[in-house]
Design a protein around this motif. Structure first.
Motif, short mmCIF file in Angstrom:
data_model
loop_
_atom_site.label_atom_id
_atom_site.label_comp_id
_atom_site.label_asym_id
_atom_site.label_seq_id
_atom_site.Cartn_x
_atom_site.Cartn_y
_atom_site.Cartn_z
N THR A 170 0.82 -1.20 0.00
CA THR A 170 0.00 0.00 0.00
C THR A 170 0.86 1.26 0.00
OG1 THR A 170 -1.69 -1.22 1.23
CG2 THR A 170 -1.92 1.17 1.15
N ALA A 171 1.93 1.26 0.77
CA ALA A 171 2.76 2.46 0.89
C ALA A 171 3.68 2.67 -0.30
CB ALA A 171 3.59 2.39 2.17
N THR A 172 4.19 1.60 -0.88
CA THR A 172 5.26 1.58 -1.89
C THR A 172 6.57 2.06 -1.26
OG1 THR A 172 5.25 3.82 -2.86
CG2 THR A 172 3.54 2.28 -3.64
N PRO A 173 7.70 1.77 -1.89
CA PRO A 173 8.99 2.22 -1.32
C PRO A 173 9.18 3.73 -1.32
CG PRO A 173 9.33 1.15 -3.44
CD PRO A 173 7.91 0.88 -3.05
N GLY B 106 -4.17 1.16 -6.89
CA GLY B 106 -2.91 1.81 -7.25
C GLY B 106 -2.74 2.10 -8.72
N GLY B 107 -3.78 1.89 -9.53
CA GLY B 107 -3.66 2.11 -10.95
C GLY B 107 -3.95 3.54 -11.39
N LEU B 108 -3.87 3.76 -12.69
CA LEU B 108 -4.11 5.08 -13.25
C LEU B 108 -5.57 5.50 -13.16
CD1 LEU B 108 -2.05 4.77 -16.56
CD2 LEU B 108 -1.30 5.82 -14.42
N ALA C 125 12.97 -3.46 9.77
CA ALA C 125 12.45 -4.74 9.30
C ALA C 125 13.57 -5.60 8.72
CB ALA C 125 11.37 -4.52 8.27
N ASP C 126 13.38 -6.91 8.78
CA ASP C 126 14.33 -7.85 8.18
C ASP C 126 14.01 -8.11 6.72
OD1 ASP C 126 15.88 -8.81 10.67
OD2 ASP C 126 13.80 -9.11 11.26
N LEU C 127 12.73 -8.03 6.38
CA LEU C 127 12.27 -8.36 5.04
C LEU C 127 11.15 -7.41 4.62
CD1 LEU C 127 12.05 -12.00 6.08
CD2 LEU C 127 13.16 -11.53 3.92
N VAL C 128 11.10 -7.14 3.33
CA VAL C 128 9.97 -6.44 2.74
C VAL C 128 9.35 -7.36 1.71
CG1 VAL C 128 9.23 -4.51 1.30
CG2 VAL C 128 10.92 -4.14 3.08
N VAL C 129 8.04 -7.43 1.69
CA VAL C 129 7.32 -8.17 0.67
C VAL C 129 6.26 -7.24 0.10
CG1 VAL C 129 5.70 -9.14 2.36
CG2 VAL C 129 6.03 -10.28 0.16
N ALA C 130 5.97 -7.36 -1.18
CA ALA C 130 4.96 -6.46 -1.77
C ALA C 130 4.44 -7.04 -3.07
CB ALA C 130 5.53 -5.07 -2.00
N SER C 131 3.25 -6.59 -3.41
CA SER C 131 2.69 -6.83 -4.73
C SER C 131 3.04 -5.66 -5.63
CB SER C 131 1.17 -6.98 -4.64
OG SER C 131 0.60 -6.98 -5.94
N GLY C 132 3.82 -5.92 -6.65
CA GLY C 132 4.13 -4.89 -7.63
C GLY C 132 3.01 -4.68 -8.63
N THR C 133 1.99 -5.53 -8.55
CA THR C 133 0.81 -5.39 -9.40
C THR C 133 0.12 -4.06 -9.16
OG1 THR C 133 0.51 -7.78 -9.18
CG2 THR C 133 -1.36 -6.53 -10.05
N LYS C 134 0.21 -3.56 -7.94
CA LYS C 134 -0.56 -2.39 -7.51
C LYS C 134 0.16 -1.09 -7.92
CE LYS C 134 -3.32 -5.35 -5.33
NZ LYS C 134 -2.63 -6.64 -5.50
N ALA C 135 0.32 -0.18 -6.98
CA ALA C 135 0.81 1.15 -7.33
C ALA C 135 2.25 1.16 -7.85
CB ALA C 135 0.71 2.08 -6.12
N LEU C 136 3.05 0.18 -7.48
CA LEU C 136 4.45 0.20 -7.90
C LEU C 136 4.56 0.28 -9.42
CD1 LEU C 136 7.42 -0.19 -6.58
CD2 LEU C 136 7.27 -2.40 -7.74
N THR C 137 3.82 -0.56 -10.12
CA THR C 137 3.84 -0.52 -11.59
C THR C 137 2.66 0.28 -12.13
OG1 THR C 137 2.68 -2.64 -11.74
CG2 THR C 137 5.09 -2.68 -11.73
N GLY C 138 1.50 0.19 -11.50
CA GLY C 138 0.45 1.19 -11.62
C GLY C 138 -0.31 1.32 -12.92
N HIS C 139 -0.16 0.39 -13.87
CA HIS C 139 -0.87 0.53 -15.14
C HIS C 139 -1.89 -0.59 -15.36
CE1 HIS C 139 2.36 3.39 -15.82
NE2 HIS C 139 1.70 3.86 -16.85
N SER C 140 -2.12 -1.39 -14.35
CA SER C 140 -3.16 -2.43 -14.39
C SER C 140 -2.96 -3.40 -15.54
CB SER C 140 -4.55 -1.78 -14.50
OG SER C 140 -4.76 -0.85 -13.46
N ASP C 141 -1.70 -3.70 -15.89
CA ASP C 141 -1.46 -4.55 -17.05
C ASP C 141 -0.50 -5.71 -16.78
OD1 ASP C 141 0.87 -3.08 -16.78
OD2 ASP C 141 0.75 -2.09 -18.73
N LEU C 142 -0.16 -5.95 -15.50
CA LEU C 142 0.73 -7.06 -15.21
C LEU C 142 0.56 -7.52 -13.77
CD1 LEU C 142 3.41 -5.95 -13.40
CD2 LEU C 142 3.91 -4.88 -15.59
N LEU C 143 1.02 -8.73 -13.50
CA LEU C 143 1.11 -9.27 -12.14
C LEU C 143 2.58 -9.37 -11.77
CD1 LEU C 143 -1.49 -12.21 -12.32
CD2 LEU C 143 -1.82 -9.95 -11.31
N LEU C 144 2.90 -9.00 -10.53
CA LEU C 144 4.29 -9.00 -10.09
C LEU C 144 4.34 -8.97 -8.57
CD1 LEU C 144 7.23 -8.60 -11.46
CD2 LEU C 144 7.09 -6.33 -10.45
N GLY C 145 5.32 -9.62 -7.99
CA GLY C 145 5.59 -9.52 -6.57
C GLY C 145 7.08 -9.43 -6.34
#
Length: 370
Positions: free
Chosen positions: A174-177, A325-327, A187-207
């Motif tokens: 939710t926050a993004t880096p 997190g998309g456009l 924190a020791d680890l960060v995990v995130a879905s890049g599907t959301k705001a990180l890539t933000g164009h609603s056209d791919l899946l990524l973690g």
């Protein structure tokens, strides 16, 4: 050494050194096998086989790693990353603490798979109270939480987990880096879905997963190689291309969220508004000192599933869709996906539309359903 600001960092992250005649961001490399040295085999070059090795993927990992301030490994989806983390780190007899109010599929996976593997699963709300961490192997938090947007004090939590000998993993979706760098907060680890705001164009899946621990990175890399949970080269290239506009996109999304939050706060026909950027929000005291920027996601209650449906039908700019997190501005009635929320609970993700247009549209749609 010059410390660049967010916009510059996003545009430059992970790019190779400039070479005359070469593009800024090399195109995707599509390959399963690569040519091997006849004598040395895969030891002679960085690429031996497409599952563990891909130069396009490595550039994306370098870019996300720069933004998260750690070493990164990308996965085929956010769920692949988080389940990979849980299965790679936890063993039968271990105890894991998960957010009671975070992403529902993670709790479902814990109940269906982790518990069956002999892992003890504890749940705690993001805002607490938390149980004792004695004997806990891994504490996973999602902050701001999805969908309720509560926030946890990460430095204080990191101090408690370290004292108990537990690992702390933070879901930073939710926050993004750009909004929060959990590794710098303990924190020791960060995990995130890049599907959301990180890539933000609603056209791919990524973690992705990120860490500063060489031991954890090696373990997570080995898990990904063994399970094959890798994104394709084109998705990795699309994600890297999209990172360049992250600062610009988040700026408009946050501005839109603030405008909508103030609109919704003034309406008697909207209940349960949450946005950590509002001074009156319960999460504001922690969010205001921990988040570098507040995400463009807010939540509220329209009282019933029927009113949510009428609101979405009346709106011209708010699309009914899950993810965030998309456009494009979207709204999601979370109860339909299994979240423990009221029937009229809405998670609204602000896009990059003009703020005035979005406020006018939401006002008109709410008025039409009042």
């Amino acid at each position: 050494m010059t410390t660049h600001r967010d916009g510059t960092r996003c545009v430059r992250a992970g790019l190779p050194e400039p070479t005359p005649g070469a593009p800024f961001l090399p195109g995707p490399v599509f390959a399963a096998p690569y040519h091997l040295d006849p004598r040395q085999g895969p030891a002679a070059a960085p690429n031996g086989y497409g599952r563990p090795d891909n130069p396009t993927r490595r550039l994306l990992e370098a870019a996300i790693g720069e933004l998260e301030a750690g070493d990164c490994r990308v996965f085929a989806s956010g769920q692949a990353a988080i389940t990979g983390l849980l299965l790679a780190v936890l063993r039968p007899g271990d105890t894991v603490l998960l957010p009671a109010d975070g992403y529902f599929p993670v709790r479902a996976f814990a109940a269906d798979t982790l518990a069956g593997n002999g892992v003890r699963v504890l749940l705690a709300p993001t805002a607490g109270p938390y149980p004792s961490f004695e004997g806990v192997r891994l504490v996973l938090v999602e902050t701001p939480a999805n969908p309720g947007l509560d926030v946890v004090d990460l430095p204080a939590l990191a101090e408690r987990t370290r004292a108990a000998g537990a690992l702390l993993a933070v879901d930073n979706t939710t926050a993004t880096p750009l909004g929060q760098r959990p590794l710098e907060l303990g924190a020791d680890l960060v995990v995130a879905s890049g599907t959301k705001a990180l890539t933000g164009h609603s056209d791919l899946l990524l973690g992705y997963l990120a860490t500063r621990s060489a031991e954890l990175l090696e373990r997570l890399t080995a898990w990904r190689t063994a399970t094959g949970a890798v994104p394709g080269a084109f998705d990795a290239w699309l994600a890297h291309r999209s990172l360049a506009t992250l600062d610009l996109r988040l700026g408009r999304q946050t501005a839109n969220a603030e405008a909508l939050a103030r609109l919704l706060a003034a309406r008697a026909d909207v209940a349960g508004l949450r946005w950590p950027g509002l001074p009156e929000d319960p999460a504001y005291p922690v969010a205001s000192r921990q988040l570098r920027r507040v995400p463009g996601v807010l939540c509220f209650d329209l009282g019933s599933a029927e009113r949510v449906a009428r609101f979405l039908a009346a709106s011209r700019l708010v699309a009914a869709a899950t993810s965030f997190g998309g456009l494009h501005t979207t709204a999601d009635r979370r109860a339909q996906w299994g979240d423990d929320t009221a029937p009229g609970f809405v998670r609204l993700s602000c896009g990059v539309e003009d703020t005035v247009d979005l406020v006018d549209d939401v006002t008109t749609a709410l008025d039409a359903t009042a």
